[in-house]
Design a protein around this motif. Structure first.
Motif, mmCIF file in Angstrom:
data_model
loop_
_atom_site.group_PDB
_atom_site.id
_atom_site.type_symbol
_atom_site.label_atom_id
_atom_site.label_comp_id
_atom_site.label_asym_id
_atom_site.label_seq_id
_atom_site.Cartn_x
_atom_site.Cartn_y
_atom_site.Cartn_z
ATOM 1 N N PRO A 1 0.799 -1.225 0.000
ATOM 2 C CA PRO A 1 0.000 0.000 0.000
ATOM 3 C C PRO A 1 0.834 1.279 0.000
ATOM 4 C CG PRO A 1 -0.984 -1.612 1.466
ATOM 5 C CD PRO A 1 0.349 -2.180 1.043
ATOM 6 N N PHE A 2 0.575 2.118 -1.021
ATOM 7 C CA PHE A 2 1.246 3.404 -1.212
ATOM 8 C C PHE A 2 2.747 3.246 -1.454
ATOM 9 C CE2 PHE A 2 -2.429 4.268 1.613
ATOM 10 C CZ PHE A 2 -3.194 4.977 0.705
ATOM 11 N N ALA B 1 4.502 6.601 -15.089
ATOM 12 C CA ALA B 1 4.827 5.946 -13.821
ATOM 13 C C ALA B 1 4.038 6.578 -12.672
ATOM 14 C CB ALA B 1 6.329 6.029 -13.552
ATOM 15 N N LEU B 2 3.939 7.915 -12.673
ATOM 16 C CA LEU B 2 3.165 8.598 -11.630
ATOM 17 C C LEU B 2 1.685 8.240 -11.731
ATOM 18 C CD1 LEU B 2 2.858 10.632 -9.336
ATOM 19 C CD2 LEU B 2 2.744 12.453 -11.068
ATOM 20 N N HIS B 3 1.169 8.218 -12.951
ATOM 21 C CA HIS B 3 -0.230 7.847 -13.168
ATOM 22 C C HIS B 3 -0.525 6.457 -12.616
ATOM 23 C CE1 HIS B 3 -4.029 7.215 -15.368
ATOM 24 N NE2 HIS B 3 -3.530 6.036 -15.704
ATOM 25 N N GLU B 4 0.334 5.502 -12.937
ATOM 26 C CA GLU B 4 0.111 4.127 -12.476
ATOM 27 C C GLU B 4 0.242 4.027 -10.955
ATOM 28 O OE1 GLU B 4 -1.070 1.885 -14.253
ATOM 29 O OE2 GLU B 4 -0.662 2.490 -16.308
ATOM 30 N N LEU B 5 1.202 4.737 -10.375
ATOM 31 C CA LEU B 5 1.352 4.725 -8.918
ATOM 32 C C LEU B 5 0.088 5.249 -8.250
ATOM 33 C CD1 LEU B 5 3.372 4.254 -6.527
ATOM 34 C CD2 LEU B 5 3.900 6.696 -6.716
ATOM 35 N N GLN B 6 -0.472 6.329 -8.786
ATOM 36 C CA GLN B 6 -1.698 6.881 -8.218
ATOM 37 C C GLN B 6 -2.863 5.913 -8.387
ATOM 38 O OE1 GLN B 6 -2.000 10.676 -10.209
ATOM 39 N NE2 GLN B 6 -0.689 11.700 -8.710
ATOM 40 N N GLN B 7 -2.917 5.217 -9.531
ATOM 41 C CA GLN B 7 -3.980 4.231 -9.723
ATOM 42 C C GLN B 7 -3.900 3.121 -8.675
ATOM 43 O OE1 GLN B 7 -6.381 5.084 -11.385
ATOM 44 N NE2 GLN B 7 -6.155 5.046 -13.589
ATOM 45 N N PHE B 8 -2.712 2.610 -8.438
ATOM 46 C CA PHE B 8 -2.560 1.567 -7.423
ATOM 47 C C PHE B 8 -2.799 2.113 -6.018
ATOM 48 C CE2 PHE B 8 -0.232 -0.626 -10.867
ATOM 49 C CZ PHE B 8 -0.886 -1.852 -10.808
ATOM 50 N N GLY B 9 -2.726 3.443 -5.866
ATOM 51 C CA GLY B 9 -3.053 4.053 -4.582
ATOM 52 C C GLY B 9 -4.492 3.795 -4.163
#
Length: 214
Positions: free
Chosen positions: A64-65, A108-116
């Motif tokens: 998570p995060f 990469a930022l977009h995907e990280l936020q999606q997994f957030g």
């Protein structure tokens, strides 16, 4: 007597409403021990006019995060053709057929936020407040998310805003959480998670769900 969520929201102050949602998921003590979320499932991806959906199989592991690793493939082609994407706060990359390709920084930022989204679903890793029958979660480094609770006290829908993968304007998302699948440790997780955008939809159905606990 079981009160409707709207009625409960008027009775319980914000922290209590959030705590009820946490209890419905499995309880603060258990959720606070989660270090990794894991699931196997299937997803349908819709783009453009949504007239040519793509079905994929997925195996996902999320800290998570933190780090997320998602392996996906077209079922007809077999898992040996899988594409593996890894993202974390420092960046991301894709691996397929032995080749590693870095993700552009905006993607990469977009995907990280999606997994957030999945980190937020645990509720315990974020600062919580309430407005009416909505729980708002905030985590440094991620966009805020707003959950509307269902009759069972768990998040039923949500709204979220993420950065564009190509550096364009931010993207508004509607989230829908349906059904329930339990981990062996008895955490109640949505069996279906839909991420709906203006020109892209992601419809995830989870077949098996588990966690790693501290």
């Amino acid at each position: 007597m079981l009160l409707p969520i709207a009625a409960r929201a008027s009775i319980f102050p914000a922290p209590d409403l959030a705590e009820q949602a946490i209890e419905a998921l499995g309880g603060r003590k258990l959720l606070s021990r989660v270090r990794v979320l894991k699931w196997d499932g299937r997803a349908t991806i819709y783009t453009g006019m949504r007239d040519n959906p793509v079905e994929i199989a997925v195996e996902t592991r999320v800290t998570p995060f933190g780090q997320a690793i998602s392996r996906s493939w077209l079922p007809l082609h077999g898992s040996w053709t899988a594409r593996t994407m890894t993202v974390e706060p420092s960046g991301g990359f894709v691996e397929q057929a032995g080749k590693r390709t870095p993700l552009p920084a905006p993607q990469a930022l977009h995907e990280l936020q999606q997994f957030g989204i999945y980190g937020y679903l645990l509720l315990v890793g974020a600062r919580l407040s309430a407005e009416g029958n909505d729980v708002i979660a905030q985590r440094e480094g991620f966009p805020d998310i707003r959950f509307t609770l269902g009759a069972d006290g768990r998040p039923a829908t949500g709204t979220y805003q993420v950065e564009s993968p190509d550096g364009g304007p931010t993207i508004e998302e509607k989230l829908i959480f349906e059904g329930r699948v339990r981990s062996p440790s008895r955490i109640a997780w949505p069996a279906r998670i839909q991420v709906l955008q203006k020109a892209f939809d992601f419809d995830l159905r989870i077949d098996a769900f588990d966690v790693e606990l501290a």
